[in-house]
Design an enzyme around this catalytic site. Structure first.
Site, PDB file in Angstrom:
ATOM      1  N   ARG A  43     -11.075 -29.193 -43.201  1.00 27.68           N
ATOM      2  CA  ARG A  43     -12.350 -29.548 -42.553  1.00 27.68           C
ATOM      3  C   ARG A  43     -12.912 -28.329 -41.837  1.00 27.68           C
ATOM      4  O   ARG A  43     -14.080 -28.015 -41.921  1.00 27.68           O
ATOM      5  CB  ARG A  43     -12.157 -30.704 -41.597  1.00 27.68           C
ATOM      6  CG  ARG A  43     -12.289 -32.090 -42.209  1.00 27.68           C
ATOM      7  CD  ARG A  43     -11.432 -32.280 -43.465  1.00 27.68           C
ATOM      8  NE  ARG A  43     -11.455 -33.637 -43.960  1.00 27.68           N
ATOM      9  CZ  ARG A  43     -10.581 -34.586 -43.602  1.00 27.68           C
ATOM     10  NH1 ARG A  43      -9.575 -34.303 -42.771  1.00 27.68           N
ATOM     11  NH2 ARG A  43     -10.681 -35.797 -44.112  1.00 27.68           N
TER      12      ARG A  43
ATOM     13  N   ASP B 136      -9.254 -31.001 -48.937  1.00 26.69           N
ATOM     14  CA  ASP B 136      -9.841 -32.310 -48.660  1.00 26.69           C
ATOM     15  C   ASP B 136     -11.216 -32.361 -49.315  1.00 26.69           C
ATOM     16  O   ASP B 136     -11.625 -31.410 -49.996  1.00 26.69           O
ATOM     17  CB  ASP B 136      -9.899 -32.585 -47.152  1.00 26.69           C
ATOM     18  CG  ASP B 136      -9.624 -34.060 -46.870  1.00 26.69           C
ATOM     19  OD1 ASP B 136     -10.407 -34.896 -47.359  1.00 26.69           O
ATOM     20  OD2 ASP B 136      -8.616 -34.382 -46.204  1.00 26.69           O
TER      21      ASP B 136
ATOM     22  N   HIS C 174      -9.268 -37.824 -51.624  1.00 29.53           N
ATOM     23  CA  HIS C 174      -9.655 -36.620 -50.866  1.00 29.53           C
ATOM     24  C   HIS C 174      -9.917 -35.456 -51.822  1.00 29.53           C
ATOM     25  O   HIS C 174      -9.582 -34.307 -51.525  1.00 29.53           O
ATOM     26  CB  HIS C 174      -8.580 -36.260 -49.841  1.00 29.53           C
ATOM     27  CG  HIS C 174      -8.465 -37.273 -48.729  1.00 29.53           C
ATOM     28  ND1 HIS C 174      -9.282 -37.250 -47.615  1.00 29.53           N
ATOM     29  CD2 HIS C 174      -7.650 -38.349 -48.573  1.00 29.53           C
ATOM     30  CE1 HIS C 174      -8.963 -38.260 -46.817  1.00 29.53           C
ATOM     31  NE2 HIS C 174      -7.981 -38.951 -47.382  1.00 29.53           N
TER      32      HIS C 174
ATOM     33  N   ASP D  34      -2.836 -40.299 -49.051  1.00 29.80           N
ATOM     34  CA  ASP D  34      -3.462 -41.239 -48.117  1.00 29.80           C
ATOM     35  C   ASP D  34      -4.860 -41.624 -48.609  1.00 29.80           C
ATOM     36  O   ASP D  34      -5.466 -40.903 -49.401  1.00 29.80           O
ATOM     37  CB  ASP D  34      -3.585 -40.605 -46.717  1.00 29.80           C
ATOM     38  CG  ASP D  34      -4.392 -39.327 -46.755  1.00 29.80           C
ATOM     39  OD1 ASP D  34      -4.247 -38.563 -47.742  1.00 29.80           O
ATOM     40  OD2 ASP D  34      -5.184 -39.076 -45.838  1.00 29.80           O
ATOM     41  N   GLU D  35      -5.336 -42.723 -48.134  1.00 32.85           N
ATOM     42  CA  GLU D  35      -6.743 -43.105 -48.231  1.00 32.85           C
ATOM     43  C   GLU D  35      -7.349 -42.819 -49.606  1.00 32.85           C
ATOM     44  O   GLU D  35      -8.344 -42.104 -49.717  1.00 32.85           O
ATOM     45  CB  GLU D  35      -7.543 -42.347 -47.164  1.00 32.85           C
ATOM     46  CG  GLU D  35      -7.107 -42.680 -45.748  1.00 32.85           C
ATOM     47  CD  GLU D  35      -7.823 -41.846 -44.706  1.00 32.85           C
ATOM     48  OE1 GLU D  35      -8.106 -42.394 -43.629  1.00 32.85           O
ATOM     49  OE2 GLU D  35      -8.104 -40.645 -44.948  1.00 32.85           O
TER      50      GLU D  35
ATOM     51  N   TRP E  45       1.630 -42.515 -40.690  1.00 33.33           N
ATOM     52  CA  TRP E  45       0.521 -42.151 -39.817  1.00 33.33           C
ATOM     53  C   TRP E  45      -0.288 -43.359 -39.342  1.00 33.33           C
ATOM     54  O   TRP E  45      -0.893 -43.313 -38.277  1.00 33.33           O
ATOM     55  CB  TRP E  45      -0.410 -41.148 -40.514  1.00 33.33           C
ATOM     56  CG  TRP E  45      -1.286 -41.726 -41.595  1.00 33.33           C
ATOM     57  CD1 TRP E  45      -0.961 -41.894 -42.907  1.00 33.33           C
ATOM     58  CD2 TRP E  45      -2.624 -42.197 -41.449  1.00 33.33           C
ATOM     59  NE1 TRP E  45      -2.001 -42.445 -43.592  1.00 33.33           N
ATOM     60  CE2 TRP E  45      -3.047 -42.636 -42.723  1.00 33.33           C
ATOM     61  CE3 TRP E  45      -3.521 -42.284 -40.382  1.00 33.33           C
ATOM     62  CZ2 TRP E  45      -4.325 -43.163 -42.948  1.00 33.33           C
ATOM     63  CZ3 TRP E  45      -4.793 -42.800 -40.605  1.00 33.33           C
ATOM     64  CH2 TRP E  45      -5.176 -43.239 -41.880  1.00 33.33           C
TER      65      TRP E  45
ATOM     66  N   TYR F 136      -2.101 -38.322 -32.851  1.00 33.38           N
ATOM     67  CA  TYR F 136      -3.247 -37.640 -33.443  1.00 33.38           C
ATOM     68  C   TYR F 136      -3.951 -36.870 -32.323  1.00 33.38           C
ATOM     69  O   TYR F 136      -4.601 -37.463 -31.449  1.00 33.38           O
ATOM     70  CB  TYR F 136      -4.190 -38.645 -34.112  1.00 33.38           C
ATOM     71  CG  TYR F 136      -3.871 -38.855 -35.591  1.00 33.38           C
ATOM     72  CD1 TYR F 136      -2.558 -38.762 -36.052  1.00 33.38           C
ATOM     73  CD2 TYR F 136      -4.875 -39.112 -36.516  1.00 33.38           C
ATOM     74  CE1 TYR F 136      -2.266 -38.931 -37.399  1.00 33.38           C
ATOM     75  CE2 TYR F 136      -4.590 -39.283 -37.857  1.00 33.38           C
ATOM     76  CZ  TYR F 136      -3.277 -39.188 -38.301  1.00 33.38           C
ATOM     77  OH  TYR F 136      -2.983 -39.359 -39.629  1.00 33.38           O
TER      78      TYR F 136
ATOM     79  N   ASP G 288      -6.433 -35.020 -32.527  1.00 33.18           N
ATOM     80  CA  ASP G 288      -7.900 -34.918 -32.628  1.00 33.18           C
ATOM     81  C   ASP G 288      -8.544 -36.041 -31.814  1.00 33.18           C
ATOM     82  O   ASP G 288      -9.762 -36.057 -31.645  1.00 33.18           O
ATOM     83  CB  ASP G 288      -8.389 -34.949 -34.083  1.00 33.18           C
ATOM     84  CG  ASP G 288      -7.942 -36.186 -34.846  1.00 33.18           C
ATOM     85  OD1 ASP G 288      -6.910 -36.801 -34.479  1.00 33.18           O
ATOM     86  OD2 ASP G 288      -8.625 -36.540 -35.831  1.00 33.18           O
TER      87      ASP G 288
ATOM     88  N   TRP H  21      -6.110 -32.825 -36.865  1.00 32.39           N
ATOM     89  CA  TRP H  21      -7.220 -32.913 -37.822  1.00 32.39           C
ATOM     90  C   TRP H  21      -8.407 -32.181 -37.214  1.00 32.39           C
ATOM     91  O   TRP H  21      -8.601 -32.205 -35.986  1.00 32.39           O
ATOM     92  CB  TRP H  21      -7.566 -34.379 -38.094  1.00 32.39           C
ATOM     93  CG  TRP H  21      -6.450 -35.127 -38.762  1.00 32.39           C
ATOM     94  CD1 TRP H  21      -5.580 -35.989 -38.168  1.00 32.39           C
ATOM     95  CD2 TRP H  21      -6.078 -35.062 -40.140  1.00 32.39           C
ATOM     96  NE1 TRP H  21      -4.691 -36.476 -39.096  1.00 32.39           N
ATOM     97  CE2 TRP H  21      -4.970 -35.916 -40.311  1.00 32.39           C
ATOM     98  CE3 TRP H  21      -6.573 -34.371 -41.249  1.00 32.39           C
ATOM     99  CZ2 TRP H  21      -4.345 -36.100 -41.544  1.00 32.39           C
ATOM    100  CZ3 TRP H  21      -5.957 -34.555 -42.477  1.00 32.39           C
ATOM    101  CH2 TRP H  21      -4.859 -35.413 -42.621  1.00 32.39           C
ATOM    102  N   THR H  22      -9.217 -31.551 -38.071  1.00 34.10           N
ATOM    103  CA  THR H  22     -10.165 -30.592 -37.498  1.00 34.10           C
ATOM    104  C   THR H  22     -11.643 -30.878 -37.791  1.00 34.10           C
ATOM    105  O   THR H  22     -12.461 -29.976 -37.744  1.00 34.10           O
ATOM    106  CB  THR H  22      -9.819 -29.167 -37.966  1.00 34.10           C
ATOM    107  OG1 THR H  22      -9.866 -29.136 -39.393  1.00 34.10           O
ATOM    108  CG2 THR H  22      -8.445 -28.752 -37.474  1.00 34.10           C
ATOM    109  N   GLU H  23     -11.995 -32.135 -38.064  1.00 35.95           N
ATOM    110  CA  GLU H  23     -13.436 -32.418 -38.161  1.00 35.95           C
ATOM    111  C   GLU H  23     -14.148 -31.956 -36.889  1.00 35.95           C
ATOM    112  O   GLU H  23     -15.257 -31.437 -36.936  1.00 35.95           O
ATOM    113  CB  GLU H  23     -13.684 -33.923 -38.348  1.00 35.95           C
ATOM    114  CG  GLU H  23     -13.316 -34.468 -39.721  1.00 35.95           C
ATOM    115  CD  GLU H  23     -11.913 -35.052 -39.747  1.00 35.95           C
ATOM    116  OE1 GLU H  23     -11.056 -34.598 -38.949  1.00 35.95           O
ATOM    117  OE2 GLU H  23     -11.672 -35.956 -40.577  1.00 35.95           O
TER     118      GLU H  23
HETATM  119  C1  ACM Z   1      -4.669 -39.550 -42.494  1.00 32.52           C
HETATM  120  O1  ACM Z   1      -4.997 -39.497 -41.297  1.00 32.52           O
HETATM  121  N1  ACM Z   1      -5.545 -39.942 -43.399  1.00 32.52           N
HETATM  122  C2  ACM Z   1      -3.340 -39.179 -42.944  1.00 32.52           C
END
Ligand code: ACM
Length: 511
Positions: free
Chosen positions: A142, A171, A242, A304-305, A368, A393, A395, A446-448
């Site tokens: 990110r 990502d 992603h 993930d996701e 997570w 987390y 972030d 996480w770096t958004e």
């Molecule tokens: C995640 O936060 N999607 C691993």
């Protein structure tokens, strides 16, 4: 100092008085520890312009090998001389880290501070970590952080006796590692045309092109730097979801015909790898190529996701497998990634969703979504690393104060350093229930909403200091920890870390 060691060692006995040291310090020990001694010498040179010189025997510092010591364990006795007894290089690195904490805060300086001589308290310290996986994750997709910043973070991890740096290398918003066989991943996939300004929900964009990636030489430098610090770098290639930056570079791997660009908004793209032989081969090849660039690392395969909407369409899924349960298609990708890593003798990790699609039981699950996923993974026979977002987390905002810088959470949702310290109780319970299945825990950056080094420091510290003690396994009452943490800030100051204040509100910008 002896009262503010952090993480707190397992056993500390003050012997009374101090030993007086000045440059040059002399050190003796087996040749197999040359790298650790050289790293320590460089640290003291950078910190206070001291020299550390090797002598054949005796000396101010004496390194002694004892094969009965377990991994990372050490005994440090500071008396007339300092004796560091260890079983391996990682143990010596940990012992030297503690020794640097016994010295003045200037021993953490990165600007050749003045310290003509120092008084080090006499003490006897016996220590070993409770958990082997003391991880920190950094999302370089990110926002991109160059090798200098990552090496500095590795130094800070090592200084807190943290053991793993998990690098999230791709990502939807960017691909960050050059691979020879797939040049467009970085020529196209490493660049986006815009980045959100403020919180993504506010809908504003800067319209400024953004990107960056690691070249092979950068990766080699990073790997070498981490090895010297006894920090294991864990590269993550996050697929089959992603994947929008991949699909922008190689549209033939997509489910859709229209061209895609590297994502410019935060959130999860609906566009994922197509379940085709070509996309499965792509996963095999890139995971193998990344593993080759990180020769001794475990490999994280993401997972993930991953939205399955694009896989529901039967004609799309005609390439491989049975479309009856599109979620199971993810398992085909996991199997390829795992095989590529295993062929190189590597351990494999995956985010917890990967368990939902026939995941190889040798995979380590990074849980997570919540603590329940860690329990489910351990019950299911997987080894597990606790990374629960509600606790780990980083972030998330540092406090519920509306004056906190923009973060992924909105007030009052936050994770304070006290909250992070409290994870010890959760980890303890997991450890008691599942024993060695619980490898440890990992804090996520996480770096958004983290665009530069100073803000990375602000979100990482002091929470990582609290986390370090949680995973080292020596936490006590919060009221005992608080003054130690406050005292530790002098070291972070010396190291130039722009941490969030421990007490009071957030650091405010000057008016
Ligand atoms: C995640 O936060 N999607 C691993």
């Amino acid at each position: 100092m002896i009262d503010d060691l952090l993480p707190r060692p397992r056993a500390v006995v003050a012997l009374g008085g101090t030993v007086h040291w000045r440059s040059p310090l002399t050190i003796s020990g087996p040749a197999r520890f040359d790298d650790e001694i050289e790293t320590f010498a460089r640290d003291l040179e950078v910190a206070v312009d001291w020299r550390v010189t090797r002598v054949p025997r005796g000396g101010d510092l004496r390194v002694v090998e004892d094969a009965t010591f377990g991994p990372e364990a050490y005994r440090l006795v500071v008396d007339e001389a300092a004796t560091l007894t260890v079983g391996d290089g990682a143990g010596l690195a940990c012992a030297l880290t503690t020794l640097r904490q016994l010295g003045p805060a200037s021993w953490w300086s990165v600007t050749r501070a003045s310290a003509p001589s120092v008084e080090v308290p006499r003490a006897r310290i016996s220590d070993a970590p409770r958990f082997a996986w003391r991880g920190v994750h950094l999302d370089v997709a990110r926002h991109f952080f160059d090798v200098e910043v990552v090496c500095r973070l590795i130094d800070l991890l090592a200084a807190h006796r943290l053991s793993h740096l998990h690098l999230h290398l791709n990502d939807d918003q960017g691909w960050r590692i050059a691979l020879r066989a797939w040049p467009l991943l970085t020529e196209v996939g490493a660049w986006r045309t815009s980045t959100p300004v403020g919180h993504a929900e506010d809908g504003r964009d800067d319209g400024v092109p953004y990107g960056g990636y690691y070249r092979e030489a950068d990766v080699a430098r990073l790997v070498d730097h981490a090895r010297r610090r006894h920090v294991t770098v864990v590269p993550e290639i996050d697929l089959p979801g992603h994947a929008q930056a991949v699909l922008a570079a190689y549209p033939a791997l997509a489910n859709v015909a229209e061209p895609l660009s590297v994502a410019t908004r935060w959130g999860i793209s609906p566009h994922v790898l197509a379940p085709t032989p070509a996309a499965l081969d792509f996963v095999t090849e890139v995971v193998g190529a990344v593993a080759d660039l990180f020769p001794d690392s475990p490999i994280h395969i993401g997972g993930d996701e991953c939205p399955t909407d694009e896989w529901v369409d039967a004609h799309v899924t005609a390439g491989v497998g049975d479309a009856a349960d599109p979620r199971q298609i993810q398992g085909l990708f996991s199997a390829r990634a795992i095989a590529a890593a295993r062929a190189r003798g590597r351990e494999v990790l995956a985010w917890d969703e990967a368990m939902e699609a026939s995941l190889d039981p040798s995979t380590v699950v990074v849980a997570w979504r919540d603590v329940g996923r860690a329990v489910a993974a351990a019950r299911g026979g997987y080894d597990v690393v606790l990374a629960a977002q509600q606790h780990l987390y980083l972030d998330w905002a540092n406090s519920a104060d509306p004056g906190e810088p923009v973060a992924i959470t909105r007030p009052p949702l936050c994770t304070t350093w006290e909250d992070v310290y409290g994870v010890a109780a959760i980890l303890e319970e997991l450890d008691e229930s599942f024993g060695p299945r619980v490898r440890g825990a990992q804090a996520q950056l996480w770096t958004e909403y983290i665009a530069d080094r100073d803000h990375l420091d602000y979100m990482a510290f002091p929470r990582l200091a609290a986390f370090a003690e949680v995973v080292w396994g020596t936490t006590g009452p919060l009221e005992e920890f608080r003054p130690r943490l406050v005292s530790h800030l002098a070291r972070l100051d010396a190291a130039g870390v722009t941490y969030r204040p421990v007490t009071g509100g957030p650091r405010r910008e000057d008016p």
